[in-house]
Motif scaffolding. Structure first.
Motif, mmCIF file in Angstrom:
data_model
loop_
_atom_site.group_PDB
_atom_site.id
_atom_site.type_symbol
_atom_site.label_atom_id
_atom_site.label_comp_id
_atom_site.label_asym_id
_atom_site.label_seq_id
_atom_site.Cartn_x
_atom_site.Cartn_y
_atom_site.Cartn_z
ATOM 1 N N GLU A 1 -4.605 22.416 -58.047
ATOM 2 C CA GLU A 1 -3.925 21.792 -59.189
ATOM 3 C C GLU A 1 -2.989 20.691 -58.693
ATOM 4 O OE1 GLU A 1 -3.796 24.704 -62.973
ATOM 5 O OE2 GLU A 1 -2.247 25.154 -61.480
ATOM 6 N N THR A 2 -2.575 19.839 -59.643
ATOM 7 C CA THR A 2 -1.627 18.770 -59.329
ATOM 8 C C THR A 2 -0.239 19.163 -59.814
ATOM 9 O OG1 THR A 2 -3.372 17.135 -59.581
ATOM 10 C CG2 THR A 2 -1.123 16.325 -59.681
ATOM 11 N N LEU A 3 0.753 19.007 -58.914
ATOM 12 C CA LEU A 3 2.148 19.357 -59.212
ATOM 13 C C LEU A 3 2.998 18.095 -59.118
ATOM 14 C CD1 LEU A 3 4.627 21.366 -59.394
ATOM 15 C CD2 LEU A 3 4.498 21.506 -56.889
ATOM 16 N N ALA A 4 3.698 17.730 -60.192
ATOM 17 C CA ALA A 4 4.645 16.612 -60.150
ATOM 18 C C ALA A 4 6.055 17.189 -60.048
ATOM 19 C CB ALA A 4 4.519 15.747 -61.401
ATOM 20 N N VAL A 5 6.855 16.651 -59.116
ATOM 21 C CA VAL A 5 8.201 17.164 -58.856
ATOM 22 C C VAL A 5 9.211 16.057 -59.123
ATOM 23 C CG1 VAL A 5 9.726 18.172 -57.121
ATOM 24 C CG2 VAL A 5 7.260 18.672 -57.045
ATOM 25 N N LEU B 1 6.683 24.287 -51.081
ATOM 26 C CA LEU B 1 5.973 25.471 -51.582
ATOM 27 C C LEU B 1 4.705 25.050 -52.337
ATOM 28 C CD1 LEU B 1 8.982 27.708 -52.659
ATOM 29 C CD2 LEU B 1 7.347 28.167 -50.825
ATOM 30 N N GLY B 2 4.746 23.905 -53.042
ATOM 31 C CA GLY B 2 3.549 23.410 -53.722
ATOM 32 C C GLY B 2 2.429 23.164 -52.727
ATOM 33 N N LYS B 3 2.757 22.535 -51.588
ATOM 34 C CA LYS B 3 1.733 22.292 -50.563
ATOM 35 C C LYS B 3 1.223 23.614 -49.977
ATOM 36 C CE LYS B 3 0.130 19.121 -49.575
ATOM 37 N NZ LYS B 3 -1.017 18.513 -50.306
ATOM 38 N N LEU B 4 2.149 24.554 -49.725
ATOM 39 C CA LEU B 4 1.716 25.864 -49.186
ATOM 40 C C LEU B 4 0.765 26.573 -50.147
ATOM 41 C CD1 LEU B 4 4.707 27.859 -47.604
ATOM 42 C CD2 LEU B 4 2.566 27.152 -46.527
ATOM 43 N N ALA C 1 -1.502 22.889 -53.711
ATOM 44 C CA ALA C 1 -1.484 21.871 -54.773
ATOM 45 C C ALA C 1 -1.477 20.461 -54.174
ATOM 46 C CB ALA C 1 -0.248 22.048 -55.655
ATOM 47 N N ARG C 2 -1.874 19.494 -55.002
ATOM 48 C CA ARG C 2 -1.649 18.081 -54.680
ATOM 49 C C ARG C 2 -0.292 17.735 -55.272
ATOM 50 N NH1 ARG C 2 -3.585 13.288 -57.961
ATOM 51 N NH2 ARG C 2 -3.092 11.500 -56.647
ATOM 52 N N VAL C 3 0.641 17.242 -54.431
ATOM 53 C CA VAL C 3 2.029 17.093 -54.876
ATOM 54 C C VAL C 3 2.405 15.623 -55.057
ATOM 55 C CG1 VAL C 3 4.447 17.507 -54.285
ATOM 56 C CG2 VAL C 3 2.740 19.266 -53.804
ATOM 57 N N ILE C 4 2.924 15.309 -56.254
ATOM 58 C CA ILE C 4 3.416 13.964 -56.559
ATOM 59 C C ILE C 4 4.940 14.034 -56.606
ATOM 60 C CG2 ILE C 4 3.419 12.086 -58.234
ATOM 61 C CD1 ILE C 4 0.805 13.436 -59.364
#
Ligand SMILES: NC(=O)c1ccc[n+]([C@@H]2O[C@H](COP(=O)([O-])OP(=O)(O)OC[C@H]3O[C@@H](n4cnc5c(N)ncnc54)[C@H](OP(=O)(O)O)[C@@H]3O)[C@@H](O)[C@H]2O)c1
Length: 324
Positions: free
Chosen positions: A141-145, A159-162, A165-168
Motif C-alpha cells: 500500500e501507499t502511505l503519505a506522511v 515503520l511504514g517501510k518496515l 509500504a511505499r512512503v510519500i
C-alpha cells in the motif's frame, strides 16, 4: 538533584532550574538515574496549560527517558539495581532522578544507546499503534506522511517501510525532505511550495494514498483527504499547526474512506498487554538498527527552554534529547 520545574503555566523561559532532594522509591516503584530524557511536541503544550492533561505543580516536563535503575521499592521483581531501562511517565523526566512505577519501565539491550532509547516510546509507540492497529496498513500500500521529518512523522516513514509500504514524505522544506529520503521515504512533497492535493495525486498516478498519517492538521488535512484513495484510511494523529481542521463529511462518503482517530495515551491504559507487545517489537527493532530514533540535538538539562523553543519553531528533525 537538579530538576527543571514548571511552577505555573507559561512559556519555556518561565521554567526554573532547581535543586531538589533525591527521590526514594515507594512500594512498587523504582528510582532511575536519568541519562537521557526526550522532549515531544506536547511538552510545549503541557507547560503552557494547553494540553489535555494538566499535572499538579510543580512538575518537570519530558514524558520519557532512559537510564539506570538506582534503587527499587518493596515488591519490585521485574527490574533490578543496575539495569539499563527506558520509561514513560507522561511527564516528569527533565531531572537527574525519577521515581516511577516499575510497570512503566522496560529493560533495554546493551546495543541500544540511552539517547536513542529515551525517545522511542511516544513517537514509535503511537505510530505502530496507528499503522498496525488502527489503519491495518498492508504491504504494497501507499502511505503519505505529513510533518514527515518531525518525531511522529519520522516514525511513520520508518515503520511504514518496515511494513512494506511505499512512503510519500510531505514536509515544509527541501532540507526536511532530503532527511526523510535518507530515512527511507520513496517520494517527497514540499507542501510549502506545491499544492498538496495535486502533488499527492501526481505521485500516486491519480489513485491517491491508501493511508494518510496526519500529525499536523491546520491547512494540510483537508487537501490531503481530498486526494485519498478509494477506501483509504486517514489517521488523525495531532494538530502541530495549531488549528483543528473541520472536515466536510461528504468527503468520507465520496471516497468510501475511513477517518480514523488515534489516541495512544488512552490505548496504553486500556490495552497494556497490546502496548507491551508493541514496545517489545520496537526495542528489538531499534537495537537491530531497523529504527533510527534519530537525535536532532542534545541539550544540557539547564537548556531545556532552548530545546522546547526549537520544537515550537519547527526546526527539529527527529528527536530532541536532554542530558541531566
Ligand atoms: N494521537 C496521539 O496519540 C499522539 C501521540 C503523540 C503525538 N501526538 C501529536 O502529534 C503532533 C506531532 O508531534 P511530534 O512529536 O511529531 O511533533 P514534532 O516533532 O514537533 O513535528 C511536528 C511537525 O509538524 C509540522 N508543523 C506544521 N506547522 C507547525 C507549527 N506551527 N509548529 C510546529 N510544527 C509544525 C512540522 O513539519 P513541517 O515544518 O514539515 O510542516 C513539524 O516537523 C503533536 O500535535 C502531538 O501532540 C499525538
Amino acid at each position: 538533584m537538579k530538576a527543571i520545574l514548571c511552577t505555573h503555566f507559561g512559556g519555556p523561559d518561565e521554567l526554573e532550574f532547581k535543586d531538589l532532594p533525591d527521590p526514594a522509591p515507594s512500594p512498587g516503584e523504582v528510582v532511575v538515574a536519568v541519562k537521557s530524557a526526550a522532549l515531544n511536541f506536547f511538552d510545549t503544550l503541557i507547560i503552557a496549560g494547553k494540553y489535555q492533561f494538566k499535572p499538579p505543580f510543580p512538575f518537570s516536563p519530558a514524558s520519557e527517558f532512559a537510564g539506570v535503575v538506582e534503587s527499587v521499592g518493596a515488591g519490585v521483581t521485574s527490574v533490578a539495581v543496575g539495569d539499563r531501562v527506558l520509561g514513560y511517565g507522561g511527564y516528569g523526566a527533565a531531572r537527574e532522578k525519577i521515581a516511577i512505577s516499575a510497570q512503566r519501565v522496560v529493560r533495554i539491550p546493551a546495543a541500544l544507546e540511552y539517547d536513542r532509547a529515551a525517545g522511542l516510546t511516544v513517537i514509535y509507540g503511537t505510530t505502530l499503534h496507528a499503522l498496525k492497529d488502527r489503519a491495518h496498513l498492508k504491504s504494497g500500500e501507499t502511505l503519505a506522511v505529513l510533518g514527515a521529518s518531525g518525531g511522529t512523522g519520522l516514525a511513520a516513514i520508518e515503520l511504514g517501510k518496515l511494513m512494506g509500504a511505499r512512503v510519500i514524505a510531505c514536509a515544509s522544506s527541501d532540507d526536511k525532505l532530503a532527511f526523510c529520503k535518507q530515512r527511507g521515504a520513496d517520494e517527497g512533497i514540499n507542501y510549502a511550495s506545491e499544492d498538496l492535493k495535486e502533488a499527492l495525486r501526481r505521485v500516486t498516478g491519480g489513485k491517491g494514498a491508501d493511508v494518510i498519517y496526519d500529525p499536523v492538521g491546520g491547512p494540510y488535512a483537508e487537501p490531503a483527504l481530498r486526494s485519498i484513495a478509494w477506501q483509504g484510511r486517514f489517521l488523525v494523529i495531532g494538530f502541530a499547526a495549531g488549528d483543528i481542521p473541520k472536515i466536510p463529511l461528504n468527503l468520507a462518503l465520496l471516497k468510501g474512506c475511513d477517518i480514523v482517530g488515534v489516541f495512544w495515551g488512552a490505548f496504553i491504559e486500556r490495552d497494556p498487554a497490546g502496548h507491551q507487545a508493541n514496545m517489545a517489537d520496537l526495542v528489538r527493532w531499534a537495537a537491530d538498527g531497523k529504527l533510527s530514533a534519530h537525535v536532532h540535538a542534545t541539550y544540557p538539562l539547564a537548556d531545556t527552554p532552548a530545546a522546547l523553543k526549537a520544537i515550537a519553531d519547527r526546526k527539529v528533525m527527529g528527536k530532541v534529547i536532554l542530558k541531566p
